[in-house]
Design a protein around this motif. Structure first.
Motif, mmCIF file in Angstrom:
data_model
loop_
_atom_site.group_PDB
_atom_site.id
_atom_site.type_symbol
_atom_site.label_atom_id
_atom_site.label_comp_id
_atom_site.label_asym_id
_atom_site.label_seq_id
_atom_site.Cartn_x
_atom_site.Cartn_y
_atom_site.Cartn_z
ATOM 1 N N LEU A 26 23.136 -8.309 -15.456
ATOM 2 C CA LEU A 26 22.684 -6.997 -14.972
ATOM 3 C C LEU A 26 21.224 -7.045 -14.543
ATOM 4 C CD1 LEU A 26 23.260 -3.986 -14.579
ATOM 5 C CD2 LEU A 26 22.673 -3.626 -16.996
ATOM 6 N N ASN A 27 20.420 -7.721 -15.340
ATOM 7 C CA ASN A 27 19.008 -7.859 -15.024
ATOM 8 C C ASN A 27 18.804 -8.594 -13.693
ATOM 9 O OD1 ASN A 27 16.369 -9.518 -15.166
ATOM 10 N ND2 ASN A 27 16.067 -7.897 -16.699
ATOM 11 N N VAL A 28 19.566 -9.664 -13.506
ATOM 12 C CA VAL A 28 19.441 -10.442 -12.262
ATOM 13 C C VAL A 28 19.952 -9.634 -11.070
ATOM 14 C CG1 VAL A 28 20.193 -12.544 -11.069
ATOM 15 C CG2 VAL A 28 19.591 -12.632 -13.507
ATOM 16 N N LEU A 29 21.045 -8.926 -11.248
ATOM 17 C CA LEU A 29 21.570 -8.097 -10.163
ATOM 18 C C LEU A 29 20.543 -7.058 -9.707
ATOM 19 C CD1 LEU A 29 25.277 -7.220 -11.039
ATOM 20 C CD2 LEU A 29 24.436 -8.410 -8.996
ATOM 21 N N THR A 32 27.780 -14.386 -4.918
ATOM 22 C CA THR A 32 27.036 -14.403 -6.182
ATOM 23 C C THR A 32 26.942 -12.993 -6.748
ATOM 24 O OG1 THR A 32 25.644 -16.087 -5.123
ATOM 25 C CG2 THR A 32 24.922 -15.255 -7.277
ATOM 26 N N VAL A 33 26.638 -12.041 -5.880
ATOM 27 C CA VAL A 33 26.515 -10.648 -6.318
ATOM 28 C C VAL A 33 27.832 -10.158 -6.900
ATOM 29 C CG1 VAL A 33 26.109 -8.278 -5.547
ATOM 30 C CG2 VAL A 33 24.670 -10.150 -4.676
ATOM 31 N N ASP A 34 28.922 -10.493 -6.229
ATOM 32 C CA ASP A 34 30.232 -10.074 -6.730
ATOM 33 C C ASP A 34 30.535 -10.714 -8.087
ATOM 34 O OD1 ASP A 34 32.824 -8.779 -6.424
ATOM 35 O OD2 ASP A 34 33.598 -10.823 -6.287
ATOM 36 N N PHE A 81 20.366 -17.790 -10.203
ATOM 37 C CA PHE A 81 20.864 -16.916 -9.139
ATOM 38 C C PHE A 81 19.820 -15.912 -8.668
ATOM 39 C CE2 PHE A 81 25.460 -17.512 -10.831
ATOM 40 C CZ PHE A 81 25.573 -18.689 -10.115
ATOM 41 N N ARG A 82 18.714 -15.822 -9.387
ATOM 42 C CA ARG A 82 17.617 -14.954 -8.893
ATOM 43 C C ARG A 82 17.102 -15.462 -7.551
ATOM 44 N NH1 ARG A 82 15.871 -11.693 -13.193
ATOM 45 N NH2 ARG A 82 16.320 -12.597 -15.237
#
Ligand SMILES: [Fe+2]
Length: 300
Positions: free
Chosen positions: A258-261, A237-239, A229-230
């Protein structure tokens, strides 16, 4: 360390008798129970005909197009219950000159220090058996990031020779398997527990006593997806990742999300950080490892 039992019971169990014995006597969550009843796998190994019959059946199933094997051809499931798998595993030599050497070493997980997220019992059934270097550590004491120091204790080199029984503890015993001199077969009783569904498996650098990477497991499957998802994402996806941070039962999964967000929505980082639990916050800054594929590194 790994419990090693060199016993020679005269009793011979059929596969059905062994399954019944295990179901009635072995607690898959209790390593003492696994060790106490480990001799029974040796009694199953006294049965010298059923394994070849199972391989015959496997080939017939291939003929008919009915696959009974959900794993690699190296490992076939002989019996399956709610709490256990009973399997037969083939180990082949790897000629130094073979063009397949690298593939085979990888395929059989030779020369790879790894732990397991399940406890299991192994017995040498056919051939000389592989040699294995044993170590121990405690899964509960590590966070699971690349380069993380691990208190690995060396426990010597041993061989899964014919008739020898070895009991490996989930999240405790680490080993490196070496190719046997001749084709060998082992049987194993694999416990299916909560650990198998939630805990990761690691690959270790035993020289430097660190975690080098992850191995295949269920937790890794979702971390792999989150990692993708990065580069592949939209607002949904964010949600989804935000909900993962807030509600997923696995702290490592929360941390990874959290890291990817933070990477794909840096403008909203404060909101994400304030929603995360403290354990996930700490983990999110570390290079958490995960494996790939379905390889279970049974090593039985
Ligand atoms: Fe293994």
């Amino acid at each position: 360390m790994v419990y090693i039992l060199d016993t020679q019971p005269t009793e011979t169990l059929s596969l059905a008798e062994y399954v019944e014995y295990v179901e009635n006597n072995v607690d898959p969550a209790d390593i003492d129970s696994l060790e106490e009843h480990a001799w029974a796998l040796r009694a199953l190994a006294n049965n010298r005909t059923f394994v070849l019959d199972e391989y015959h059946n496997e080939l017939k199933a291939c003929w008919s197009g009915v696959s009974v094997n959900e794993n690699s051809p190296q490992s076939i499931v002989l019996a399956r219950t709610r709490d256990f798998l009973i399997r037969s595993n083939i180990w082949v030599p790897v000629p130094e000159s073979s063009v397949h050497t690298d593939f085979e070493r990888s395929y059989f997980a030779y020369d790879l220090a790894h732990d397991h997220n399940f406890s299991f019992v192994s017995v040498g059934y056919f051939g000389p058996g592989y040699e294995t270097d044993l170590f121990e550590y405690d899964y509960a004491t590590v966070q699971g990031y690349e380069g993380e120091p691990v208190d690995l204790v060396e426990c010597g080199r041993h061989q899964l020779k014919p008739g020898r029984v070895m009991v490996y503890r989930s999240g405790k015993d680490v080993h490196i398997q070496f190719p046997p001199d001749q084709v060998s077969v082992s049987l194993n009783l694999m416990c299916r527990s909560e650990d198998t569904r939630t805990a990761q498996q690691y690959i270790f650098d035993v020289q430097n006593k660190t975690i080098s990477r992850g191995a295949g497991d269920i937790a890794s499957t979702r971390l792999f997806l989150i990692d993708i998802f990065r580069t592949l994402h939209d607002d949904n996806t964010v949600d989804l990742l935000y909900q993962t941070v807030c509600h997923h039962r696995c702290t490592r999964t929360q941390a990874f999300a959290l890291n990817v967000l933070g990477e794909i929505r840096p403008a909203e980082l404060e909101k994400f950080l304030s929603s995360a639990k403290s354990d996930a916050l700490k983990l999110s800054t570390l290079p958490l490892v995960y494996g790939s594929g379905g390889r279970d590194y049974s090593g039985a």
